[in-house]
Design a protein around this motif. Structure first.
Motif, short mmCIF file in Angstrom:
data_model
loop_
_atom_site.label_atom_id
_atom_site.label_comp_id
_atom_site.label_asym_id
_atom_site.label_seq_id
_atom_site.Cartn_x
_atom_site.Cartn_y
_atom_site.Cartn_z
N HIS A 142 8.87 -94.51 0.00
CA HIS A 142 9.78 -94.87 -1.08
C HIS A 142 9.01 -95.63 -2.16
N THR A 143 9.45 -95.48 -3.41
CA THR A 143 8.73 -96.12 -4.52
C THR A 143 8.72 -97.64 -4.41
N THR A 144 9.81 -98.21 -3.90
CA THR A 144 9.85 -99.65 -3.62
C THR A 144 10.20 -99.82 -2.15
N VAL A 145 9.18 -99.90 -1.32
CA VAL A 145 9.37 -99.83 0.13
C VAL A 145 10.28 -100.93 0.65
N ASP A 146 10.02 -102.19 0.25
CA ASP A 146 10.74 -103.32 0.83
C ASP A 146 11.75 -103.94 -0.13
N GLY A 149 13.78 -85.92 -7.46
CA GLY A 149 13.48 -86.89 -8.50
C GLY A 149 12.90 -86.27 -9.75
N ASP A 150 12.41 -87.14 -10.63
CA ASP A 150 11.90 -86.70 -11.93
C ASP A 150 10.55 -86.02 -11.80
N LEU A 151 10.19 -85.26 -12.83
CA LEU A 151 8.92 -84.56 -12.87
C LEU A 151 7.96 -85.25 -13.82
N MET A 192 23.84 -97.02 -3.63
CA MET A 192 22.39 -97.10 -3.63
C MET A 192 21.84 -96.01 -4.55
N PRO A 193 20.63 -96.19 -5.06
CA PRO A 193 20.07 -95.19 -5.99
C PRO A 193 20.07 -93.80 -5.37
N MET A 194 20.31 -92.82 -6.21
CA MET A 194 20.31 -91.43 -5.76
C MET A 194 19.36 -90.60 -6.62
N LYS A 195 18.99 -89.45 -6.11
CA LYS A 195 18.15 -88.51 -6.82
C LYS A 195 18.82 -87.13 -6.79
N GLU A 196 18.25 -86.21 -7.51
CA GLU A 196 18.64 -84.82 -7.41
C GLU A 196 17.48 -84.06 -6.77
N ILE A 197 17.81 -83.02 -6.02
CA ILE A 197 16.75 -82.13 -5.56
C ILE A 197 16.78 -80.88 -6.42
N TYR A 198 15.60 -80.50 -6.89
CA TYR A 198 15.47 -79.39 -7.81
C TYR A 198 14.59 -78.29 -7.22
N ALA A 199 14.84 -77.08 -7.66
CA ALA A 199 13.88 -76.00 -7.51
C ALA A 199 13.00 -76.03 -8.75
#
Length: 306
Positions: A195-199, A146-148, A262-269
């Motif tokens: 999760h940011t919005t659990v339910d 996700g975002d930083l 569904m919403p997706m994220k990126e994984i970053y180093a």
């Protein structure tokens, strides 16, 4: 700069969690470490560490001191890299932070392969689903989804992280699959509590978002525990595809509502901004990019058959 040796020792004590661990890492005696820390505290006129027979902890002054010496030690290391002393052969201790499930499934299995390729690198890896303090924790790299929020950090994309809604075949046989998102209100929806919005689950189709309030009998802060409950037929859950992919390929889990995204994220180093990036960091990031597969990571290959 006369106390750089003492500050290096202090940082090593915090990294290792003990005087003996720091001594082993630095190749000195435990008594030498203790004397240098005592002398450092005497010079500064403050207590940096609370010591007991079983553990060490930072005082408030120690926490402030650690933050600043991390920056100073990195500046010194940059100066050494600029002189070309450590750039030819990747070496040194590489401290990594990774999310728990992703680290266990997709990082830890290839660490031995990486260490065989780069035998002069030593790895310390912490796995946790809590966001790490990259600078304060002394990490060279954090794998972050996700975002930083910290703008001074640099990131490089490793792979996309998609989610999938799934259930066991036994659950589908008993309750039937939901054909539209609003049908989820009659299903037992299992929830990931970090999760940011659990339910609330968000579904997108043709550019339109549909938000559904869901509920169920189980909420947990670990994706692998959530997966286990879904496998045992308790309900429907949202899992990252890096975790659910093999189960879907084998038929142990059934994806549902595949017409919706569904919403997706990126994984970053993620790593601190530095003029001279250490070779140990650079080669690890390159290694993980090659291994994970870029825009179509290996765990998402099941999608071509659905």
């Amino acid at each position: 700069m006369k106390d750089i040796n003492a500050t290096s020792i202090f940082a090593a004590v915090i990294d290792e969690g003990s005087f003996s661990g720091a001594a082993d890492r630095l190749g000195v005696t435990k008594s030498a470490v203790s004397k240098r820390i005592t002398a450092l505290e005497a010079r500064l006129g403050v207590k940096l560490l609370n010591r007991t027979t079983r553990k060490l902890s930072l005082t408030e002054a120690g926490e402030r001191y650690l933050i600043h010496i991390r920056e100073a030690l990195r500046a010194i290391e940059d100066a050494e890299f600029a002189a070309g002393e450590l750039q030819e052969v990747p070496q040194g201790v590489l401290k990594i932070s990774s999310p728990m499930s992703f680290g266990r499934l997709h990082v830890a299995p290839v660490i031995p392969q990486f260490l065989k390729k780069y035998p002069q690198i030593k790895i310390q890896m912490d796995m946790s689903d809590m966001s790490p303090d990259l600078v304060g924790g002394g990490y060279d790299i954090a794998l972050h989804a996700g975002d930083l929020s910290e703008t001074s950090l640099v990131r490089r994309k490793l792979a996309p992280l998609h989610s999938v809604l799934c259930a066991s075949e036994s659950y589908i046989d008993e309750f039937g699959p939901p054909l539209m998102p609003d049908e989820l209100v009659r299903h037992n929806c299992l929830l990931y509590s970090y999760h940011t919005t659990v339910d609330e689950w968000v579904f997108t189709k043709n550019g339109t978002d549909t938000r559904i309030q869901v509920s169920g009998s189980y909420q947990v802060n670990n994706s692998e525990a959530l997966r286990e409950a879904i496998l045992q037929g308790i309900g429907i859950g949202r899992l990252p595809t890096f975790l659910a992919g093999p189960d879907i390929q084998s038929g142990r889990l059934v994806p549902v509502l595949q017409d919706f995204e569904m919403p997706m994220k990126e994984i970053y180093a993620v790593f601190p901004e530095r003029k001279y990036l250490p070779q140990k960091v650079r080669v690890f990031i390159d290694f993980m990019v090659d291994y994970l597969g870029g825009d179509v990571p290996y765990w998402d290959r099941w999608k071509t058959s659905f």
